[in-house]
Design a protein around this motif. Structure first.
Motif, PDB file in Angstrom:
ATOM      1  N   SER A 113     -16.790   4.395  -7.891  1.00 62.77           N
ATOM      2  CA  SER A 113     -17.454   6.625  -7.105  1.00 62.77           C
ATOM      3  C   SER A 113     -18.748   5.087  -6.464  1.00 62.77           C
ATOM      4  O   SER A 113     -19.106   5.588  -4.851  1.00 62.77           O
ATOM      5  N   ALA A 114     -19.397   4.512  -6.665  1.00 65.98           N
ATOM      6  CA  ALA A 114     -20.577   4.203  -6.078  1.00 65.98           C
ATOM      7  C   ALA A 114     -20.429   2.671  -5.350  1.00 65.98           C
ATOM      8  O   ALA A 114     -21.762   1.976  -5.076  1.00 65.98           O
ATOM      9  N   GLY A 152     -19.815  -2.115   4.559  1.00 67.46           N
ATOM     10  CA  GLY A 152     -20.112  -1.029   4.375  1.00 67.46           C
ATOM     11  C   GLY A 152     -19.484   0.204   4.200  1.00 67.46           C
ATOM     12  O   GLY A 152     -20.083   1.099   3.513  1.00 67.46           O
ATOM     13  N   SER A 153     -18.508   0.188   4.415  1.00 69.99           N
ATOM     14  CA  SER A 153     -17.273   1.319   3.598  1.00 69.99           C
ATOM     15  C   SER A 153     -17.300   1.899   2.517  1.00 69.99           C
ATOM     16  O   SER A 153     -17.354   0.852   1.906  1.00 69.99           O
ATOM     17  N   PRO A 154     -16.838   3.132   1.953  1.00 66.59           N
ATOM     18  CA  PRO A 154     -17.246   3.279   0.105  1.00 66.59           C
ATOM     19  C   PRO A 154     -15.845   2.836  -0.303  1.00 66.59           C
ATOM     20  O   PRO A 154     -14.417   2.477   0.575  1.00 66.59           O
ATOM     21  N   LEU A 155     -15.272   2.151  -1.388  1.00 67.32           N
ATOM     22  CA  LEU A 155     -14.888   1.810  -1.873  1.00 67.32           C
ATOM     23  C   LEU A 155     -13.626   3.085  -1.300  1.00 67.32           C
ATOM     24  O   LEU A 155     -12.664   2.400  -0.959  1.00 67.32           O
ATOM     25  N   ARG A 156     -13.547   4.009  -1.938  1.00 70.82           N
ATOM     26  CA  ARG A 156     -12.515   4.920  -1.791  1.00 70.82           C
ATOM     27  C   ARG A 156     -12.509   5.404  -0.228  1.00 70.82           C
ATOM     28  O   ARG A 156     -11.012   4.971  -0.074  1.00 70.82           O
ATOM     29  N   THR A 162     -11.141  -4.989  -9.172  1.00 69.35           N
ATOM     30  CA  THR A 162     -12.144  -4.015  -9.249  1.00 69.35           C
ATOM     31  C   THR A 162     -11.923  -3.521 -11.160  1.00 69.35           C
ATOM     32  O   THR A 162     -12.913  -3.235 -11.423  1.00 69.35           O
ATOM     33  N   LEU A 163     -10.510  -2.788 -10.991  1.00 73.73           N
ATOM     34  CA  LEU A 163     -10.658  -1.842 -12.816  1.00 73.73           C
ATOM     35  C   LEU A 163     -10.652  -2.580 -13.643  1.00 73.73           C
ATOM     36  O   LEU A 163     -11.798  -2.111 -14.539  1.00 73.73           O
ATOM     37  N   ASP A 211     -17.457  -3.876   0.159  1.00 74.55           N
ATOM     38  CA  ASP A 211     -18.554  -4.837   0.438  1.00 74.55           C
ATOM     39  C   ASP A 211     -18.554  -6.021  -1.136  1.00 74.55           C
ATOM     40  O   ASP A 211     -18.620  -6.633  -0.951  1.00 74.55           O
ATOM     41  N   ASP A 212     -18.417  -5.223  -1.361  1.00 76.78           N
ATOM     42  CA  ASP A 212     -19.026  -5.220  -3.433  1.00 76.78           C
ATOM     43  C   ASP A 212     -17.944  -6.075  -3.766  1.00 76.78           C
ATOM     44  O   ASP A 212     -18.034  -7.301  -4.818  1.00 76.78           O
ATOM     45  N   VAL A 213     -16.125  -5.846  -2.829  1.00 79.25           N
ATOM     46  CA  VAL A 213     -15.403  -6.193  -4.378  1.00 79.25           C
ATOM     47  C   VAL A 213     -14.447  -6.718  -2.824  1.00 79.25           C
ATOM     48  O   VAL A 213     -12.913  -7.274  -3.509  1.00 79.25           O
ATOM     49  N   MET A 214     -14.899  -7.009  -2.193  1.00 81.09           N
ATOM     50  CA  MET A 214     -13.642  -7.819  -1.122  1.00 81.09           C
ATOM     51  C   MET A 214     -13.047  -8.803  -1.398  1.00 81.09           C
ATOM     52  O   MET A 214     -14.380 -10.022  -1.606  1.00 81.09           O
ATOM     53  N   THR A 215     -11.995  -9.800  -0.800  1.00 78.51           N
ATOM     54  CA  THR A 215     -11.845 -10.531  -0.995  1.00 78.51           C
ATOM     55  C   THR A 215     -12.621 -11.619   0.916  1.00 78.51           C
ATOM     56  O   THR A 215     -12.312 -10.748   1.958  1.00 78.51           O
ATOM     57  N   ARG A 216     -13.657 -12.521   0.834  1.00 75.95           N
ATOM     58  CA  ARG A 216     -14.159 -13.211   1.929  1.00 75.95           C
ATOM     59  C   ARG A 216     -13.679 -14.905   2.126  1.00 75.95           C
ATOM     60  O   ARG A 216     -13.365 -15.169   0.748  1.00 75.95           O
TER      61      ARG A 216
END
Length: 331
Positions: A271-272, A224-228, A263-264, A276-281
């Motif tokens: 920023s949004a 849940g952490s921001p990507l930043r 991701t880029l 969780d949205d972009v990590m490798t699981r």
């Protein structure tokens, strides 16, 4: 005038001489296999039953070969050391005990410094294995087991300098050491214990736990952490990735420099995004007690440069980078 021309003219003859030497020594070694008999088995059984050490001895060139055989035996599970036969007659015989086995090398089987030990060894009851080029020699006849290392001729054109004979003795010594190694079930890990400073020792003894970054050096952010925040953690720790852990502290996935490039490519606005949205699981992982060499294989097969180290419950306890493996000498 220089010596270049004579040297150039003789170059092919030099190579011919070298080839002839190699062929003669190759033939000498090949002939050994045909002469292996029950005496070789008996020699192995004497050493396997030995409660002490194998004392290897020899004079001159045979002494140099004896020293190498002793070193090979010692590094492959058979305790052994070299004793100079001349020194043995002047006090060093005290290094040999009844529980030892003596392996004596002499191409002729008549080397005075070696045969002088026979009465003393017989009195002590120390088993004797001889390695000679003449089974009927003094040393060959008085040994409990004889290893025939005879050669048809030396590679030396004068048939004088020990060449084929020393090569044959060296090879036969290796054959003895390997036969004992296999009989004992000697493992690569045991070999590494006697070679802790070598590259093999490092590959077989070092564990992931010996090299991993842990504690405050472990990169981690919660789900849940921001990507930043994930990017800041990667930058702060400098390992090229961060673990992403769930509410129970278990590894949910990883976010790496490679993930950032993807991701880029796929998102114009970072920023949004949540990590969780972009990590490798679930992310590549390894246990801390795994051999470091296995970590190398996993990284190479997966084409990654870092691994999360997790405990039995899947909780991150460390991080391992390829640079750590390079610095340790495992690679």
């Amino acid at each position: 005038m220089t010596n270049d021309a004579p040297y150039a003219a003789g170059t092919s003859r030099l190579r011919d001489s070298a080839r002839r030497t190699l062929e003669l020594e190759q033939q000498a070694v090949a002939a050994l296999a045909e002469r292996l008999d029950d005496s070789f088995d008996h020699a192995c059984r004497l050493i396997l039953a030995c409660h002490g050490r194998v004392v290897v001895t020899g004079m001159g060139k045979s002494g140099h070969i004896a020293g190498k055989i002793a070193a090979t035996l010692a590094s492959t599970g058979t305790p052994a050391f070299f004793v100079h036969p001349g020194e043995a007659s002047h006090g060093d015989l005290g290094m040999i005990t009844r529980g030892d086995v003596v392996l004596a090398l002499s191409n002729s089987g008549e080397t005075a410094e070696v045969t002088a030990l026979l009465p003393l060894l017989k009195r002590m009851g120390t088993p004797l294995i001889s390695m000679t080029g003449r089974p009927g020699s003094t040393l060959g006849r008085h040994a409990d087991a004889h290893l025939d290392a005879g050669v048809e001729r030396e590679a030396c054109p004068l048939d004088l300098a020990p060449t084929s004979s020393t090569t044959a003795a060296l090879a036969l010594g290796d054959a003895l050491a390997v036969a004992l190694l296999e009989s004992r079930g000697f493992t690569a890990e045991e070999f590494a214990l006697s070679h802790p400073g070598g590259s093999l020792g490092k590959r077989l003894l070092l564990r992931v736990s010996d090299l991993m970054h842990e504690g405050s050096r472990l990169p981690a952010v919660p789900l849940g952490s921001p990507l930043r925040d994930a990017l800041l953690e990667i930058t702060r720790q400098g390992l090229g990735f961060t673990c992403v852990v769930d509410a129970d502290g278990r590894l949910a996935g990883v976010y790496t420099d490679g993930d950032l490039r993807r991701t880029l490519d796929q998102h114009s606005d970072l920023s949004a995004l949540s990590v969780d949205d972009v990590m490798t699981r679930p992310g590549k992982r390894i246990a801390p007690d795994t051999l470091a060499a296995e970590a190398v294989r996993l990284m190479e097969d997966s084409r990654i440069s870092a691994l999360a180290v997790v405990d039995a419950d899947g909780r991150p306890v460390g991080a391992l980078h390829m640079h750590d493996l390079l610095a340790s000498g495992v690679i």
